[in-house]
Every structure is written in C-alpha cells, then in structure tokens.
Design a protein around this motif. Structure first.
Motif, short mmCIF file in Angstrom:
data_model
loop_
_atom_site.label_atom_id
_atom_site.label_comp_id
_atom_site.label_asym_id
_atom_site.label_seq_id
_atom_site.Cartn_x
_atom_site.Cartn_y
_atom_site.Cartn_z
N ILE A 12 0.86 -1.20 0.00
CA ILE A 12 0.00 0.00 0.00
C ILE A 12 0.89 1.25 0.00
O ILE A 12 0.67 2.19 -0.76
CB ILE A 12 -0.95 -0.01 1.23
N SER A 38 -4.72 -4.62 12.81
CA SER A 38 -4.84 -3.81 11.60
C SER A 38 -3.59 -2.95 11.40
O SER A 38 -2.72 -2.92 12.26
CB SER A 38 -6.07 -2.89 11.69
N LYS A 65 -15.52 -3.36 0.19
CA LYS A 65 -14.37 -4.25 0.32
C LYS A 65 -14.65 -5.55 -0.45
O LYS A 65 -15.76 -6.08 -0.38
CB LYS A 65 -14.14 -4.55 1.79
N VAL A 93 -9.10 -2.05 1.46
CA VAL A 93 -8.98 -1.51 2.81
C VAL A 93 -10.33 -1.47 3.55
O VAL A 93 -11.39 -1.47 2.92
CB VAL A 93 -8.36 -0.09 2.81
N LEU A 109 -5.38 5.21 5.25
CA LEU A 109 -6.02 3.93 4.95
C LEU A 109 -5.83 2.95 6.10
O LEU A 109 -4.73 2.86 6.66
CB LEU A 109 -5.42 3.31 3.68
N THR A 110 -6.88 2.26 6.46
CA THR A 110 -6.76 1.23 7.49
C THR A 110 -7.05 -0.12 6.86
O THR A 110 -8.07 -0.30 6.19
CB THR A 110 -7.76 1.49 8.64
N HIS A 111 -6.12 -1.01 7.02
CA HIS A 111 -6.28 -2.35 6.44
C HIS A 111 -6.38 -3.37 7.56
O HIS A 111 -5.53 -3.39 8.44
CB HIS A 111 -5.10 -2.66 5.53
#
Lengths: 111, 453
Positions: A12, A38, A65, A93, A109-111
């Motif tokens: 990312i 995460s 998603k 994400v 961005l949070t994955h």
C-alpha cells in the motif's frame, strides 16, 4: 499480524508513494501504524488536484471491500500503473479518509 | 528535490484490548456492501433457475438410464484436451454435469458468506464453459476441498479463496488421468486421484497469487497460467516415471444445433437478467468501454451487476456471431469457449478491447491455419483474455498480442500434455509477460522524446 499482512501494508505504501511521485509531489510523508489486528497507513504531500480528481479518489477509496482483494489480487497494486490504483486500494482496505486542504493531500487507509 | 520520509509508529504495546476497527472480515464486507447484499439473492435465484432448468431439460429429452450412463462416462474417463463431454456422455448428461457444478458452487458461496462480485460470476460461468470439455463434479470436488483446507491452514476466510476454489478445476483432468488413465486398480486410482486433487487445491492459492506478478494482471486467465505450471511440473514428474501420455481428441458434431440454441438462450438470459436488475439504463456503458480491462476491473463493483450481465451478453453474441461468420465447427469445447469468453466480460472484457484481439488471432489463422480447426477456434475465442493489452496500449498492440497468442498456444500444450483445460490462459501469460515490458519500454522512449522536443 502475519508476514503477509506486513507485505500488504508495504505494498500500500509503495503504491501510494508512486502516486505522489507521479504527481510531482516535492516531499511525501508516510506514517505506518501497525496495531494488533490492523494497519493504518497515512501518506501526505503537496499535489495539484482538480475537484474531479479528488472526487474520483474519494469515491474509489470508499468502494465496497472485495474478498478477492484480500488474498489474490492484492499484489496488483504495485504492478506499475496508477490508473486503477484507487479502485484496487478501495476494494482492499477497511477504512479510508481523504483530506485535501491548501494543496496538501492526506490519505489515511486502514487495512 | 523529491523526498519521501517514512515513519513507523509502534502501537502494539499501547493497545491492551483490540481496537474498535477490529471487526470480523465478514462484518466489514456486510457493512460496506448493502447494494451487493440486495442483489445477492436475485443472483442466487438466477443461477438456481438456470441449473434446475438445465436438469429439467435433460430429463425431458433423455431417458434417466441414458442420463446416468452418460454421467458415468463423463465422470470416469481420462478427459484431457480435447474431450468433448457432449460426444462422450450426450447433451443431456453434459447439462446435468454443468447444473450440478453450479449448484455446488452456490452452496459453497452461501455457506462461506461469499459476495457475488464480478470475479465470482466469472468463475461460475467459466466452470460452466469448461464443464463442456473437462470439468466434472468428480475432478471439481477434490480441488475445492484442497483450497478449503488451505484456507483453514492459513487461517483466512474461505470466501477470499472462492475464485481459486472454482477455477482451480482447470487442472481437473490430471485427477481423471491418474484415476483412470494409468491402468491402476479403480479403488487405488480413484484414491490416488483424489489425493492429487487435494494437493492441487492446497498449492493453487499461493501459486496463483504469485503468478499474477509474472504478467502484471494483463492476462485475465491467471488461474489458467497457474494450472499450466502445475500441469507442466506434474507431467515432468510422470515422465520421470516413464509414463507415456497419449493425446486425446474426442470431438462430436451431431449436437451443433442444440449447442448453438443453448448458448443463444444463455446469452439472452444475461440480457433479461440485466434488464430485471437495472432496466435498460445503459448510460454508463460507453464509460465501461473506456476501461483498459486490466485485472482487477470488476464491472459489478465499478458499475452494477446489470451492466456486467449486459456486457457478458454482448461479448457472448460477438463470439457466437463470429462462429457463424467463419462457419466454425460447433462442438462442446467451442461452445464452452464461447461461454467462458463471455464470462470474463464481468471483469474486464468489452467490445472495444476484444475486437483487436479477434482481428490479430483471425489474421494469424488466415495466414497459417484454418477456421475449421477446433483448436484454432478455441485460440481465437480464448485469445480475448489478452484484452487488457488492447485496452491499455491500443489496437495495434492488441492485434500483435492476438497474432502472437495463436503462435504460442500450440507450443505450450505439450508441456502439460493437455491436463490444463485453460491452455490459452497458460499461453497468454507468456505472451503478456513478453509483450508488456517491451510495449512499456517503447512507450517510455516515445514519451521521453516527445517531452524533449
């Protein structure tokens, strides 16, 4: 977090860095925050964006998603072109925040 | 000067309890896919109707005893390329085979809470296409189970691997060959075949993900490339043990009309389902045709299921029209290829990026082959899987890719002895990996010269 998740976070960052470089950003800042379940990646820098471009980035990053991006297609975000980058990222994400003020673009961005 | 600074913040020790974002993957999907959930049940109804319609037609037109004998012949024979199931088991038994595979897939999607995105629709119709010439419930289930075991071992949700679970069946004929082609005792052969299927399922997921990087997403049939590599290694090992694998060519022509009508009804059902979901609202179709189609361009996600099904219908009719135009032989593999070609119109193909490929493959056929050859017709229909090259780099690149595809496809078949049903995907992986860096290099030189001027 396993090594594959580390790889995803790294991908990312790599993909977003490429985007900022292609946009001729003079300085790109990256903050990676690994947490137990995460990752949060924040990439920011000064870029010139039209309202349409910004809207497209926001819409694409807020796509549903997609399970297939979780395991299979995730590597494609680093394959060189930025034309469908935000579509792929958005499908990958869990959460996305985009801020654009005074020419400073901040993507979280949070994955 | 361009500068990138990277800061990594360690909060592993700061959070004693899991953070609020840590909801389950399924919950995240559900939260973000309300529209998809709404359409999900209609897709289940559509696929169920399709399956039961096929079973009903089979029982109405064929005696039950004939059907079961046909299914027996389809399941229990070595079925590497080219084995036309319509010629081997009859039209009715082939339809039952297809319907059973769809129903198992629906069950798996439902049980794993899978979302029916473009990739899943594509994988369902791809297995429908290949169930005309190689994929059967017998070789489908062990691979499915292997992928499921892999998901358990990796501790990842099974619904993230549905594509591999369904399309991994590309290498299914290897299972049949081990079970019935090696001359082993049937019990031992079936057991060994099942075990090999499990192993294939276990290795397909990590391999397929890695091979995407080889062609950078320019080959839509990546699982075909993966299956080709698995087949190549398997054949190499078998040849070490002095196993001689004979080529197979069982092709029939007596069901041409039935097959054409079946494909036509299927493609018309795409239009009807599209109309039911979306009405004739096609204002975004022009925008869809501007996309390169490179993986992953999921038209269901980017536009809508209705738009994706409409596009699938268009590509299906283009394929069928082409077959009629060149007076091609109509048999199970050819109709299967036509259906598979249309399936990938949910994730990348559209008329603008497939036509250059068709021109390139047809040109190669006119110069070096014949439109009466089933293998050549398959190369033309499956050659559309290089659509992203035409979509990204233009018509000339597409024509060149199509021409090269026909040249390469025949040469890679002996590598896996026909065990990989998606042989064109195997070939296209090499063509894309060869062409794309060269085209990009030419593009960079051109851009650099233009900027200097």
């Amino acid at each position: 977090m396993n090594s594959r998740e580390d790889q995803k976070a790294s991908n990312i960052v790599r993909a977003l860095s490429l985007y900022f470089l292609r946009k001729k950003c003079p300085q790109t800042n990256v903050i990676i925050t690994p947490c137990p379940l995460s990752y949060t990646v924040v990439v920011s820098g000064k870029v010139c964006l039209s309202p349409n471009e910004l809207e497209e980035i926001i819409n694409n990053l807020n796509r549903p998603k997609t399970p297939e991006l979780e395991y299979y297609y995730d590597d494609l975000i680093v394959s060189g072109t930025i034309d469908n980058l935000f579509v792929l990222l958005g499908s990958m994400v869990s959460d996305a925040n985009v801020d654009y003020q005074d020419g400073l673009l901040r993507i979280e961005l949070t994955h | 000067m361009v500068e990138i600074s990277i800061k990594i913040v360690d909060c592993l020790h700061a959070w004693k309890t899991p953070p609020a974002i840590a909801v389950s993957a399924e919950k995240v999907y559900a939260l973000k896919t309300n529209q998809a959930t709404f359409e999900r049940k209609y897709k289940f109804v559509y696929f169920s109707l399709l399956s039961f319609g096929m079973i009903a037609y089979a029982f109405l037109t064929t005696k039950p005893a004939q059907l079961f004998q046909g299914l027996y012949r389809i399941y229990f024979n070595p079925c590497h390329l080219f084995s036309d199931f319509v010629a081997i088991g009859g039209f009715g038994a082939t339809l039952v085979n297809i319907a059973l595979i769809i129903l198992v897939e629906l069950l798996v999607i439902w049980r794993s809470k899978g979302t029916q995105t473009g990739t899943i629709i594509t994988s369902i119709f791809t297995t429908v296409g290949y169930a005309f010439f190689g994929t059967s419930l017998f070789n489908f289930l062990p691979i499915l189970l292997g992928v499921y075991l892999y998901a358990r071992l990796e501790k990842i949700p099974f619904n993230t691997l549905l594509l591999q679970a369904f399309m991994g069946s590309a290498i299914g004929p290897l299972i049949n060959y081990i079970a019935f082609g090696l001359g082993l005792d049937p019990t031992l052969g079936i057991g060994l075949g099942f075990l090999v299927g499990l192993v294939i399922g276990l290795i397909t997921s990590p391999l397929s993900s890695a091979f995407l990087r080889f062609h950078q997403g320019y080959n839509l049939y990546n699982l075909g490339f993966t299956a080709g590599m698995i087949g190549m290694i398997a054949v190499a090992i078998m040849r070490q043990f002095k196993v001689e694998i004979e080529a197979v060519s069982v092709l029939g022509s007596e069901h041409s009309l039935q097959l054409t009508i079946f494909a036509l009804i299927l493609f018309l059902s795409f239009f009807l389902f599209s109309f039911y979901l979306k009405g004739w609202d096609l204002k975004d179709y022009r925008k869809l045709m501007k996309s390169s189609g490179r993986l992953l361009t999921d038209f269901v996600q980017l536009y809508s299921s209705g738009m994706a099904f409409f596009n699938m219908g268009i590509i299906g009719l283009i394929g069928l029209g082409f077959l009629k135009l060149v007076n091609a032989p109509i048999n199970g593999p050819v109709i299967g290829a036509c259906i598979t070609a249309s399936a990938f119109a949910a994730i990348g193909k559209h008329p603008r990026n497939v036509l250059p490929l068709m021109i390139g493959t047809s040109l190669a056929t006119l110069l070096h082959g014949s439109f009466q050859s089933t293998a050549t017709i398959l190369a033309i229909l499956f050659g559309m899987n290089l659509a992203p090259i035409a979509g990204q780099f233009g018509w000339l690149a597409g024509i060149l890719a199509g021409y090269l595809h026909v040249a390469v496809v025949g040469h890679v078949l002996p590598l896996h002895a026909g065990f990989n049903l998606y042989n064109n995907g195997f070939s296209a992986g090499f063509v894309a990996a060869f062409l794309v860096p060269l085209i990009e290099s030419v593009k960079r030189i051109y851009e650099s010269r233009t900027n200097n001027e």
